[in-house]
Motif scaffolding. Sequence first.
Motif, PDB file in Angstrom:
ATOM      1  N   LEU A 111       0.847  -1.144  -0.092  1.00  0.00           N
ATOM      2  CA  LEU A 111      -0.152  -0.009  -0.046  1.00  0.00           C
ATOM      3  C   LEU A 111       0.911   1.278   0.048  1.00  0.00           C
ATOM      4  N   ARG A 112       2.224   1.151  -0.395  1.00  0.00           N
ATOM      5  CA  ARG A 112       3.024   2.377  -0.251  1.00  0.00           C
ATOM      6  C   ARG A 112       3.726   2.501  -1.590  1.00  0.00           C
ATOM      7  N   ALA A 113       3.929   3.452  -2.100  1.00  0.00           N
ATOM      8  CA  ALA A 113       4.815   3.607  -3.153  1.00  0.00           C
ATOM      9  C   ALA A 113       6.133   4.333  -2.872  1.00  0.00           C
ATOM     10  N   GLN A 114       7.272   4.081  -3.036  1.00  0.00           N
ATOM     11  CA  GLN A 114       8.447   4.626  -2.853  1.00  0.00           C
ATOM     12  C   GLN A 114       8.973   5.729  -3.914  1.00  0.00           C
ATOM     13  N   THR A 115       8.744   6.886  -3.930  1.00  0.00           N
ATOM     14  CA  THR A 115       9.380   7.748  -4.799  1.00  0.00           C
ATOM     15  C   THR A 115      10.866   8.055  -4.785  1.00  0.00           C
ATOM     16  N   LEU A 116      11.658   8.101  -5.733  1.00  0.00           N
ATOM     17  CA  LEU A 116      12.902   7.978  -5.858  1.00  0.00           C
ATOM     18  C   LEU A 116      13.357   9.493  -6.247  1.00  0.00           C
ATOM     19  N   GLY A 117      14.553   9.882  -5.764  1.00  0.00           N
ATOM     20  CA  GLY A 117      15.365  11.196  -6.076  1.00  0.00           C
ATOM     21  C   GLY A 117      15.661  11.121  -7.718  1.00  0.00           C
ATOM     22  N   ALA A 118      15.741  12.389  -8.079  1.00  0.00           N
ATOM     23  CA  ALA A 118      15.725  12.354  -9.602  1.00  0.00           C
ATOM     24  C   ALA A 118      17.011  11.738 -10.148  1.00  0.00           C
ATOM     25  N   LEU A 119      18.176  11.932  -9.480  1.00  0.00           N
ATOM     26  CA  LEU A 119      19.365  11.193  -9.780  1.00  0.00           C
ATOM     27  C   LEU A 119      19.347   9.883 -10.069  1.00  0.00           C
ATOM     28  N   VAL A 120      19.027   9.040  -8.870  1.00  0.00           N
ATOM     29  CA  VAL A 120      18.829   7.691  -8.617  1.00  0.00           C
ATOM     30  C   VAL A 120      17.719   7.287  -9.770  1.00  0.00           C
ATOM     31  N   ALA A 121      16.445   7.873  -9.847  1.00  0.00           N
ATOM     32  CA  ALA A 121      15.579   7.676 -10.862  1.00  0.00           C
ATOM     33  C   ALA A 121      16.001   7.615 -12.071  1.00  0.00           C
ATOM     34  N   ASP A 122      16.604   8.653 -12.949  1.00  0.00           N
ATOM     35  CA  ASP A 122      17.420   8.203 -14.102  1.00  0.00           C
ATOM     36  C   ASP A 122      18.314   7.309 -14.256  1.00  0.00           C
ATOM     37  N   GLN A 123      19.031   7.019 -13.181  1.00  0.00           N
ATOM     38  CA  GLN A 123      20.151   6.056 -13.446  1.00  0.00           C
ATOM     39  C   GLN A 123      19.310   4.666 -13.486  1.00  0.00           C
ATOM     40  N   LEU A 124      18.040   4.460 -12.566  1.00  0.00           N
ATOM     41  CA  LEU A 124      17.337   3.208 -12.678  1.00  0.00           C
ATOM     42  C   LEU A 124      16.666   2.945 -13.873  1.00  0.00           C
ATOM     43  N   LEU A 125      16.293   4.116 -14.677  1.00  0.00           N
ATOM     44  CA  LEU A 125      15.579   3.808 -15.936  1.00  0.00           C
ATOM     45  C   LEU A 125      16.509   3.422 -17.177  1.00  0.00           C
ATOM     46  N   GLU A 126      17.863   4.216 -16.760  1.00  0.00           N
ATOM     47  CA  GLU A 126      18.932   3.976 -17.674  1.00  0.00           C
ATOM     48  C   GLU A 126      19.470   2.497 -17.706  1.00  0.00           C
ATOM     49  N   ALA A 127      19.498   1.929 -16.371  1.00  0.00           N
ATOM     50  CA  ALA A 127      19.766   0.631 -16.215  1.00  0.00           C
ATOM     51  C   ALA A 127      18.752  -0.412 -16.640  1.00  0.00           C
ATOM     52  N   LEU A 128      17.585  -0.138 -16.437  1.00  0.00           N
ATOM     53  CA  LEU A 128      16.511  -0.910 -17.224  1.00  0.00           C
ATOM     54  C   LEU A 128      16.590  -0.863 -18.456  1.00  0.00           C
ATOM     55  N   ARG A 129      16.790   0.086 -19.203  1.00  0.00           N
ATOM     56  CA  ARG A 129      16.785   0.322 -20.656  1.00  0.00           C
ATOM     57  C   ARG A 129      18.049  -0.621 -21.338  1.00  0.00           C
ATOM     58  N   SER A 130      19.184  -0.463 -20.294  1.00  0.00           N
ATOM     59  CA  SER A 130      20.552  -1.393 -20.878  1.00  0.00           C
ATOM     60  C   SER A 130      20.037  -2.854 -20.662  1.00  0.00           C
ATOM     61  N   LEU A 131      19.581  -3.369 -19.708  1.00  0.00           N
ATOM     62  CA  LEU A 131      19.476  -4.559 -19.099  1.00  0.00           C
ATOM     63  C   LEU A 131      18.096  -5.341 -19.662  1.00  0.00           C
ATOM     64  N   SER A 132      17.207  -4.652 -20.091  1.00  0.00           N
ATOM     65  CA  SER A 132      15.848  -5.172 -20.704  1.00  0.00           C
ATOM     66  C   SER A 132      15.663  -4.466 -21.815  1.00  0.00           C
ATOM     67  N   PRO A 133      15.534  -5.351 -23.092  1.00  0.00           N
ATOM     68  CA  PRO A 133      14.884  -4.584 -24.210  1.00  0.00           C
ATOM     69  C   PRO A 133      13.482  -4.534 -24.288  1.00  0.00           C
ATOM     70  N   GLU A 134      12.777  -5.045 -23.479  1.00  0.00           N
ATOM     71  CA  GLU A 134      11.407  -4.665 -23.391  1.00  0.00           C
ATOM     72  C   GLU A 134      11.091  -3.230 -22.769  1.00  0.00           C
ATOM     73  N   VAL A 135      12.087  -3.039 -21.726  1.00  0.00           N
ATOM     74  CA  VAL A 135      11.961  -1.776 -21.268  1.00  0.00           C
ATOM     75  C   VAL A 135      12.337  -0.512 -21.876  1.00  0.00           C
ATOM     76  N   ALA A 136      13.284  -0.804 -22.896  1.00  0.00           N
ATOM     77  CA  ALA A 136      13.978   0.095 -23.596  1.00  0.00           C
ATOM     78  C   ALA A 136      12.865   0.606 -24.898  1.00  0.00           C
ATOM     79  N   ALA A 137      12.057  -0.471 -25.296  1.00  0.00           N
ATOM     80  CA  ALA A 137      11.154  -0.342 -26.355  1.00  0.00           C
ATOM     81  C   ALA A 137       9.887   0.445 -25.611  1.00  0.00           C
ATOM     82  N   PHE A 138       9.483   0.189 -24.293  1.00  0.00           N
ATOM     83  CA  PHE A 138       8.587   0.705 -23.778  1.00  0.00           C
ATOM     84  C   PHE A 138       8.951   2.000 -23.465  1.00  0.00           C
ATOM     85  N   LEU A 139       9.737   2.585 -22.938  1.00  0.00           N
ATOM     86  CA  LEU A 139      10.321   3.858 -22.557  1.00  0.00           C
ATOM     87  C   LEU A 139      10.377   4.769 -23.878  1.00  0.00           C
ATOM     88  N   ALA A 140      10.786   4.048 -25.129  1.00  0.00           N
ATOM     89  CA  ALA A 140      10.691   4.910 -26.349  1.00  0.00           C
ATOM     90  C   ALA A 140       9.423   5.201 -26.651  1.00  0.00           C
TER      91      ALA A 140
END
Length: 345
Positions: A111-140
Amino acid sequence: MRSPVALWNAGDVLSRSVTETDNEAAYVTDVFLRDHKPKPRTRLVALGASSRGLEVIGLGVVHQVDAVATRKDRVRVQPLIQIDPVPVGRIENYIEANLGKRPDLNIPPPLRAQTLGALVADQLLEALRSLSPEVAAFLAKLAEADLRVEGQAGQRMREERDAITTAIDLADMEIPAPLNIDDNPTPDSPLSLVLPEHVMYDIEDDLIAVDLRRFDGRGELKMSSGSAASFRDNRFRLTILNVNRKRLEKVTGVDLIYFDATAGTFTLVQYKRQEPRRNSKPGEERWAYTAESEIKKSLSRMGSAHARMAHTGDFRLTPSPYWFKFVLNRPGESGGSVWWLSRSA
């Protein structure tokens, strides 16, 4: 505007809502504590625990938020994908290599969402782009959709889309397809979506004709002629007449006449379409109806029958059945926003 990124404890939700053979769902809903819910447009990184440890199992976007109980809100996540699990440890390694500091990405409590700081958030999405082709296509796809509709017009479209979706949910109506955020007209789209906006601009007569047929899908609407309809459900029977530009408009001063056969009461509506006004502040949108002579003409006609109306209890707010409907109609829309003003108000 940057979209927030939050961690989401979604293992149980995704296991119930998305099958292994269908990794892209129209939407799912989850409940959050009101003080810990994600905001609209937040990118939700779905986490789940397995025998292999903590993993990212999906990614979605907060589409809308509705109150469902005391201090709790229901969040609609749309669009949403389920992905081949990505170990959180690999993501932490990626971020540490880029930032020089290892983040602590734990699964949030239920029942709780944990909002990330901007720097960590950007890096997390970049990591997912690199590690998951599905996420890369979805974010595009998300980035492409955001680029199509920018600025004030884009914000207005998102707000209106969310309002429509909320209305559909409240009315418990079925829709033929989900309202996706990356919808865009194509050569195969209906002609009304392909033509330039100024060609399809609704005039007042168009809006009156639309309202003649604007009722929820749970009752039965029948047209007895091009300008008369009857609506019936298990609670009431309603007859609607379009008298725009006809003799009755000259007598009553209205465009639509609603007769509630169950209660034996009338509601008479005069439409006035507003026009955009010059903004007083940057980014502010102002609309107005300025034809004072037309308002006076309608009011003089309405007054002829006002004294014969029934008791206040027969109407929602006043003893008068007469109402103005001021229509805010933008190019490319049908209907726009409205508000009501009683003739006697």
